[in-house]
Design a protein around this motif. Structure first.
Motif, PDB file in Angstrom:
ATOM      1  N   ARG A  98      -6.533  29.002  17.939  1.00  0.00           N
ATOM      2  CA  ARG A  98      -5.473  30.009  17.986  1.00  0.00           C
ATOM      3  C   ARG A  98      -4.314  29.598  17.079  1.00  0.00           C
ATOM      4  O   ARG A  98      -3.972  28.413  17.002  1.00  0.00           O
ATOM      5  N   PRO A  99      -3.684  30.571  16.417  1.00  0.00           N
ATOM      6  CA  PRO A  99      -2.541  30.230  15.567  1.00  0.00           C
ATOM      7  C   PRO A  99      -1.346  29.770  16.404  1.00  0.00           C
ATOM      8  O   PRO A  99      -1.129  30.262  17.512  1.00  0.00           O
ATOM      9  N   VAL A 100      -0.618  28.815  15.869  1.00  0.00           N
ATOM     10  CA  VAL A 100       0.592  28.304  16.515  1.00  0.00           C
ATOM     11  C   VAL A 100       1.756  28.484  15.552  1.00  0.00           C
ATOM     12  O   VAL A 100       1.671  28.072  14.394  1.00  0.00           O
ATOM     13  N   GLU A 101       2.811  29.115  16.014  1.00  0.00           N
ATOM     14  CA  GLU A 101       4.059  29.242  15.266  1.00  0.00           C
ATOM     15  C   GLU A 101       5.181  28.908  16.240  1.00  0.00           C
ATOM     16  O   GLU A 101       5.265  29.492  17.313  1.00  0.00           O
ATOM     17  N   TYR A 102       6.024  27.967  15.871  1.00  0.00           N
ATOM     18  CA  TYR A 102       7.114  27.536  16.747  1.00  0.00           C
ATOM     19  C   TYR A 102       8.320  27.206  15.890  1.00  0.00           C
ATOM     20  O   TYR A 102       8.190  26.572  14.839  1.00  0.00           O
ATOM     21  N   ARG A 103       9.483  27.635  16.329  1.00  0.00           N
ATOM     22  CA  ARG A 103      10.748  27.288  15.672  1.00  0.00           C
ATOM     23  C   ARG A 103      11.823  27.258  16.749  1.00  0.00           C
ATOM     24  O   ARG A 103      11.936  28.180  17.550  1.00  0.00           O
ATOM     25  N   GLN A 104      12.612  26.186  16.745  1.00  0.00           N
ATOM     26  CA  GLN A 104      13.673  26.048  17.742  1.00  0.00           C
ATOM     27  C   GLN A 104      14.765  25.150  17.169  1.00  0.00           C
ATOM     28  O   GLN A 104      14.472  24.182  16.474  1.00  0.00           O
ATOM     29  N   THR A 105      16.017  25.473  17.494  1.00  0.00           N
ATOM     30  CA  THR A 105      17.142  24.616  17.125  1.00  0.00           C
ATOM     31  C   THR A 105      17.696  23.998  18.400  1.00  0.00           C
ATOM     32  O   THR A 105      17.959  24.709  19.378  1.00  0.00           O
ATOM     33  N   PHE A 106      17.851  22.691  18.382  1.00  0.00           N
ATOM     34  CA  PHE A 106      18.385  21.947  19.517  1.00  0.00           C
ATOM     35  C   PHE A 106      19.769  21.412  19.151  1.00  0.00           C
ATOM     36  O   PHE A 106      20.068  21.198  17.975  1.00  0.00           O
ATOM     37  N   SER A 107      20.581  21.154  20.161  1.00  0.00           N
ATOM     38  CA  SER A 107      21.955  20.700  19.899  1.00  0.00           C
ATOM     39  C   SER A 107      22.007  19.303  19.284  1.00  0.00           C
ATOM     40  O   SER A 107      22.939  18.977  18.558  1.00  0.00           O
ATOM     41  N   ASN A 108      20.999  18.468  19.556  1.00  0.00           N
ATOM     42  CA  ASN A 108      20.951  17.138  18.939  1.00  0.00           C
ATOM     43  C   ASN A 108      19.540  16.560  19.089  1.00  0.00           C
ATOM     44  O   ASN A 108      18.683  17.137  19.762  1.00  0.00           O
ATOM     45  N   GLY A 109      19.321  15.423  18.482  1.00  0.00           N
ATOM     46  CA  GLY A 109      18.000  14.800  18.490  1.00  0.00           C
ATOM     47  C   GLY A 109      17.529  14.372  19.863  1.00  0.00           C
ATOM     48  O   GLY A 109      16.340  14.405  20.156  1.00  0.00           O
ATOM     49  N   CYS A 110      18.449  13.968  20.715  1.00  0.00           N
ATOM     50  CA  CYS A 110      18.081  13.560  22.071  1.00  0.00           C
ATOM     51  C   CYS A 110      17.492  14.739  22.846  1.00  0.00           C
ATOM     52  O   CYS A 110      16.451  14.614  23.490  1.00  0.00           O
ATOM     53  N   VAL A 111      18.160  15.890  22.753  1.00  0.00           N
ATOM     54  CA  VAL A 111      17.680  17.098  23.440  1.00  0.00           C
ATOM     55  C   VAL A 111      16.328  17.509  22.857  1.00  0.00           C
ATOM     56  O   VAL A 111      15.404  17.868  23.600  1.00  0.00           O
ATOM     57  N   MET A 112      16.198  17.437  21.527  1.00  0.00           N
ATOM     58  CA  MET A 112      14.919  17.761  20.894  1.00  0.00           C
ATOM     59  C   MET A 112      13.808  16.866  21.440  1.00  0.00           C
ATOM     60  O   MET A 112      12.737  17.339  21.815  1.00  0.00           O
ATOM     61  N   GLY A 113      14.057  15.562  21.500  1.00  0.00           N
ATOM     62  CA  GLY A 113      13.052  14.627  21.998  1.00  0.00           C
ATOM     63  C   GLY A 113      12.706  14.865  23.463  1.00  0.00           C
ATOM     64  O   GLY A 113      11.543  14.759  23.856  1.00  0.00           O
ATOM     65  N   ALA A 114      13.712  15.217  24.256  1.00  0.00           N
ATOM     66  CA  ALA A 114      13.471  15.488  25.680  1.00  0.00           C
ATOM     67  C   ALA A 114      12.607  16.731  25.868  1.00  0.00           C
ATOM     68  O   ALA A 114      11.800  16.798  26.787  1.00  0.00           O
TER      69      ALA A 114
END
Length: 145
Positions: A119-135
């Motif tokens: 199945r195709p996967v498309e994802y885009r998201q902006t996080f407030s910082n790298g810690c939140v992204m990693g979590a």
């Protein structure tokens, strides 16, 4: 006023140029990877991952191709593939880690495109910082190791 319009036009032109260059680089990377990993790209799970740190005025973009049979693409590829496998490739479904992150605004935008389980996967998201992204995304976008 003219200075503001010129700056805005310049910023827009730079963003368009960067987007075109990134798209071309992605195509070249996938084209270069295809002969060596044709079986992986046609039938296996794979995602092209990009991480952009900073805002629109100044940013740094890194990217890699994550292949999962066998896991390769970045230093935590095996862990990323296992995490993605546990949620059927749905990055939004990854469990959030129980960590405390600083309330610091240092935006990180992540993108993923490819296929998982056919199945195709498309994802885009902006996080407030790298810690939140990693979590929120675990090892998937941990391109620095």
């Amino acid at each position: 006023m003219t200075s503001t319009i010129t700056a805005t036009a310049t910023t827009t032109a730079v963003r368009r140029t960067a987007h075109v260059a990134l798209t071309a680089a992605t195509a070249l990377l996938l084209g270069a990877a295809a002969p060596a990993t044709a079986g992986s790209l046609t039938g296996g799970d794979h995602l092209y991952l990009m991480v952009t740190t900073g805002d629109g005025r100044s940013s740094d973009t890194r990217g890699t191709l994550l292949l999962c049979d066998p896991p390769q693409g970045h230093s935590r590829a095996a862990e990323a593939c296992a995490q993605l496998d546990s949620v059927g490739g749905d990055i939004d479904a990854l469990p959030t880690a129980d960590v405390y992150c600083p309330m610091l605004y240092a935006p990180v935008t992540v993108q993923a495109g490819g296929q998982w389980n056919g199945r195709p996967v498309e994802y885009r998201q902006t996080f407030s910082n790298g810690c939140v992204m990693g979590a929120r995304t675990g090892a998937v976008f941990a391109l620095d190791g």
